[in-house]
Design an enzyme around this catalytic site. Structure first.
Site: not given
Ligand code: ASP
Length: 326
Positions: A51, A4, A85
């Site tokens: 991720s 994100t 995250t």
């Molecule tokens: N969907 C995102 C990820 O790549 C969530 C984030 O990065 O906050 O994990």
């Protein structure tokens, strides 16, 4: 790596509907000329994904790149990894077990996409670089910097689906914090053991699954996994890592060889200790590791060729698990 922090939404109020891993890392840095006062930054884009879509090959690339960077350059002060995250704590723990260099490795992400009003990514990234270039952070192992807090790789976990303060270190709390006055890490770094510092990662990784405990669990999943020949299983037990009688029966009745198994807890904080009846079934306690981190330890133990006795000894030294079960 994406996430994100590199996300792009249709407009500045799109907080949930956006594409993660849409902006290049170099674009994130262009928005932070303030960083020039800390460091000469060399950017490398190893991946640009949500991720949730990371694969073992991404981890192999990441580990190789960091090891090579530290080995080749004495001028390299530290490494910052921009990362989604959702699985950041897994990558942090993986690196903690594999990277043996006192220089800081800092993972950072954002809860709001880069295009959002009050995006949290730029300040998080700025503070991650502050930490990675700070002599205070040396020797503290792999760190996660989010929302001004500095967390250690072993304890940190994402605890909320929304909001910029989504990370905590249950039980221990964050190691420190970072602000405009600097990096604050009140405790001195202690000796650090990196159990897989010299482990070379193969292309093919063993299959290790996680099972989740609940009332009257369906047993089909257990036999399916055992039949599929998974090499490792992490049981997310209730309470202090408890399995139900029917789950224990399913293991006792399995005619084949059981995989290497760890017991973790679904509670979210507190340790899982050894206990004889579980040890006899081959279920080793994961200490205070979350199920997803226990799985990473199991993956690396299997890659390293450890047997149950060797894994048990490693757990005892690493996690300081004591005899006792509640
Ligand atoms: N969907 C995102 C990820 O790549 C969530 C984030 O990065 O906050 O994990």
């Amino acid at each position: 790596m994406g996430g994100t922090i590199a996300g792009r939404g249709a407009d500045s109020t799109s907080l949930n509907d956006y594409t993660a891993g849409a902006l290049a890392a170099s674009e994130l840095l262009q928005k932070l000329p303030q960083l020039q006062r800390f460091a000469l930054i060399q950017v490398e884009q190893l991946a640009n994904v949500d991720s949730a879509d990371l694969q073992f090959q991404h981890w192999i690339d990441l580990v190789k790149r960091i090891r090579r960077g530290f080995a080749e350059s004495s001028e390299l002060a530290g490494v910052v990894i921009t990362h989604g995250t959702n699985t950041m704590e897994e990558s942090a723990w993986l690196l903690e077990l594999l990277i043996d260099d006192p220089r800081p490795v800092v993972l950072v992400g954002a809860m709001r996409p880069a295009t959002a009003l009050s995006a949290d990514g730029p300040l998080n990234l700025f503070q991650a670089v502050q930490v990675a270039t700070s002599t205070q952070a040396i020797g503290h192992g792999v760190l996660v910097v989010m929302d001004g807090q500095i967390h250690g790789a072993r304890a940190v976990t994402k605890v909320a689906t929304q909001g910029v303060g989504a990370f905590e270190s249950p039980g221990s709390g964050p190691l420190g914090w970072v602000d405009d006055l600097g990096v604050h890490l009140p405790l001195k770094s202690g000796p650090r053991s990196v159990p897989f510092a010299t482990l070379e990662l193969p292309v093919d990784w063993p299959q290790v699954a996680i099972l989740y405990g609940c009332v009257d669990p369906p047993l089909a999943m257990i036999s399916a996994l055992l039949q599929a020949g998974v090499k490792g299983l992490v049981w997310t037990g209730t309470g202090a890592g408890q399995l139900s009688l029917v789950e224990r029966d399913a293991l006792m009745q399995w005619p084949g060889q059981l995989p290497l198994m760890l017991r973790a807890s679904r509670c979210g904080s507190g340790p899982v200790h050894p206990c004889d009846r579980n040890d006899q079934l081959g279920l080793l306690p994961a200490g205070s590791l979350s199920p997803q981190k226990a799985r990473i330890l199991l993956l690396l133990a299997l890659i390293a060729g450890l047997d149950r006795t060797e894994l048990s000894a490693l757990l005892a030294t690493m996690l300081m698990t004591g005899k006792n079960e509640g």
